[in-house]
Scaffold this active site. Sequence first.
Site, PDB file in Angstrom:
ATOM      1  N   HIS A  65      71.247  81.140  48.138  1.00  0.00           N
ATOM      2  CA  HIS A  65      70.803  80.053  47.259  1.00  0.00           C
ATOM      3  C   HIS A  65      69.356  80.258  46.820  1.00  0.00           C
ATOM      4  O   HIS A  65      69.001  80.037  45.653  1.00  0.00           O
ATOM      5  CB  HIS A  65      70.900  78.705  47.985  1.00  0.00           C
ATOM      6  CG  HIS A  65      72.279  78.311  48.392  1.00  0.00           C
ATOM      7  ND1 HIS A  65      72.694  78.334  49.705  1.00  0.00           N
ATOM      8  CD2 HIS A  65      73.341  77.877  47.665  1.00  0.00           C
ATOM      9  CE1 HIS A  65      73.947  77.923  49.773  1.00  0.00           C
ATOM     10  NE2 HIS A  65      74.368  77.647  48.551  1.00  0.00           N
TER      11      HIS A  65
ATOM     12  N   VAL B 294      73.903  88.196  47.961  1.00  0.00           N
ATOM     13  CA  VAL B 294      72.928  88.474  49.021  1.00  0.00           C
ATOM     14  C   VAL B 294      73.706  88.613  50.320  1.00  0.00           C
ATOM     15  O   VAL B 294      74.541  87.767  50.649  1.00  0.00           O
ATOM     16  CB  VAL B 294      71.877  87.359  49.128  1.00  0.00           C
ATOM     17  CG1 VAL B 294      70.910  87.637  50.272  1.00  0.00           C
ATOM     18  CG2 VAL B 294      71.116  87.224  47.811  1.00  0.00           C
TER      19      VAL B 294
ATOM     20  N   GLY C 168      74.293  72.320  49.187  1.00  0.00           N
ATOM     21  CA  GLY C 168      73.437  72.239  50.361  1.00  0.00           C
ATOM     22  C   GLY C 168      73.768  73.301  51.389  1.00  0.00           C
ATOM     23  O   GLY C 168      74.417  74.304  51.090  1.00  0.00           O
ATOM     24  N   ALA C 169      73.300  73.088  52.643  1.00  0.00           N
ATOM     25  CA  ALA C 169      73.419  74.096  53.704  1.00  0.00           C
ATOM     26  C   ALA C 169      72.866  75.420  53.179  1.00  0.00           C
ATOM     27  O   ALA C 169      73.520  76.463  53.228  1.00  0.00           O
ATOM     28  CB  ALA C 169      74.865  74.234  54.172  1.00  0.00           C
TER      29      ALA C 169
ATOM     30  N   SER D 118      77.470  79.450  53.283  1.00  0.00           N
ATOM     31  CA  SER D 118      77.224  78.282  54.136  1.00  0.00           C
ATOM     32  C   SER D 118      78.292  78.155  55.209  1.00  0.00           C
ATOM     33  O   SER D 118      78.043  77.586  56.278  1.00  0.00           O
ATOM     34  CB  SER D 118      77.195  77.013  53.282  1.00  0.00           C
ATOM     35  OG  SER D 118      76.146  77.078  52.326  1.00  0.00           O
TER      36      SER D 118
ATOM     37  N   LYS E 184      79.010  86.006  44.259  1.00  0.00           N
ATOM     38  CA  LYS E 184      80.032  85.838  45.295  1.00  0.00           C
ATOM     39  C   LYS E 184      81.141  84.908  44.818  1.00  0.00           C
ATOM     40  O   LYS E 184      82.302  85.097  45.144  1.00  0.00           O
ATOM     41  CB  LYS E 184      79.418  85.321  46.593  1.00  0.00           C
ATOM     42  CG  LYS E 184      80.427  85.198  47.748  1.00  0.00           C
ATOM     43  CD  LYS E 184      79.746  84.876  49.053  1.00  0.00           C
ATOM     44  CE  LYS E 184      79.268  83.443  49.069  1.00  0.00           C
ATOM     45  NZ  LYS E 184      80.406  82.474  49.130  1.00  0.00           N
TER      46      LYS E 184
ATOM     47  N   GLY F  17      75.825  82.412  41.906  1.00  0.00           N
ATOM     48  CA  GLY F  17      75.917  83.680  42.617  1.00  0.00           C
ATOM     49  C   GLY F  17      77.198  84.426  42.291  1.00  0.00           C
ATOM     50  O   GLY F  17      78.259  83.820  42.092  1.00  0.00           O
TER      51      GLY F  17
ATOM     52  N   GLN G  55      86.467  69.092  44.759  1.00  0.00           N
ATOM     53  CA  GLN G  55      86.831  70.509  44.805  1.00  0.00           C
ATOM     54  C   GLN G  55      87.395  70.911  46.160  1.00  0.00           C
ATOM     55  O   GLN G  55      87.680  72.084  46.394  1.00  0.00           O
ATOM     56  CB  GLN G  55      85.642  71.391  44.433  1.00  0.00           C
ATOM     57  CG  GLN G  55      84.492  71.399  45.425  1.00  0.00           C
ATOM     58  CD  GLN G  55      83.271  72.103  44.860  1.00  0.00           C
ATOM     59  OE1 GLN G  55      82.614  71.601  43.951  1.00  0.00           O
ATOM     60  NE2 GLN G  55      82.959  73.291  45.388  1.00  0.00           N
TER      61      GLN G  55
END
EC number: 6.3.2.1
Length: 299
Positions: free
Chosen positions: A48, A187, A42-43, A197, A160, A158, A72
Amino acid sequence: MRRAETIAEIRAAVRELRYRENPRLKGETWGTRSIGFVPTMGALHEGHLSLVRAAKAECDAVVASIFVNPTQFGPNEDFGKYPRTVEADCALLEREGVDAVFLPQVEEMYPAGATTWVEVEELSGRLDGASRPGHFRGVATVVAKLFHIVGPDRAYFGQKDAAQVANLRRMVRDLDFDLEVVVCPIVREADGLAMSSRNRYLSVEERRQGLVLSRALRAMEAGHAAGERDGRRLLAAGASVMAEEPAVRVDYLRVVDPETLVDVEAVSGPALATVAAYVGATRLIDNVLLGETPAAFKL
């Protein structure tokens, strides 16, 4: 967009999506449709949404999930304050044409008495796993469960989160999941900060300081492009830039093999320059690929 809160509900939704009329099949009106899956906490931001768009371009139907996975997070990490913006996130997903979203509660994913874990040995202790013990065990466990529940043909992540990608690719291979892990490019904000996020935690000054991560990686990338292949010299170039912001605490700055996450001393093939650092109380990560994009990171 269909919203599902239980495993039974999302399985029913996926079943309907998979066997709905498929206009891509010539000469037939009904048939199996491919399912793309975008798991998130989320966020949501443009990073995303880029995964959603890639899934939309390649698959007949797209399913997303929003679940802040407690397993996690470490005991002193940000699970309690991690941003939860479910309604805004669902509005974004619906706008992008997502077909169904899975919104489980913790009790749905981890029922009382659950004792089974998934962990990729060795890989799970490298990079982020070294400073966040148990992190990748939590990631692998929840993603394995989500793959089992949703049953996608492709799952989108992603770049990242490169160390996470390496763990999940190995898990998929070792456990014979019948799906493809697709990795999409990082991105960035207009100033170069990798979208995250957690960026919303940063003050104006911390955000300025955080730009040092992408600057350090660009210095390493420039050195590699100029012909430098000594991993230690590339690291020195990055470390010199990181030192420009003494308030930023470096967790790691490494040049590694993107599949094994092992340090690369002499860069003779694809490599990953990667950094994690604390800006204030916020831990940021970023990376850049050096040389030809490895197969593990190709769309």
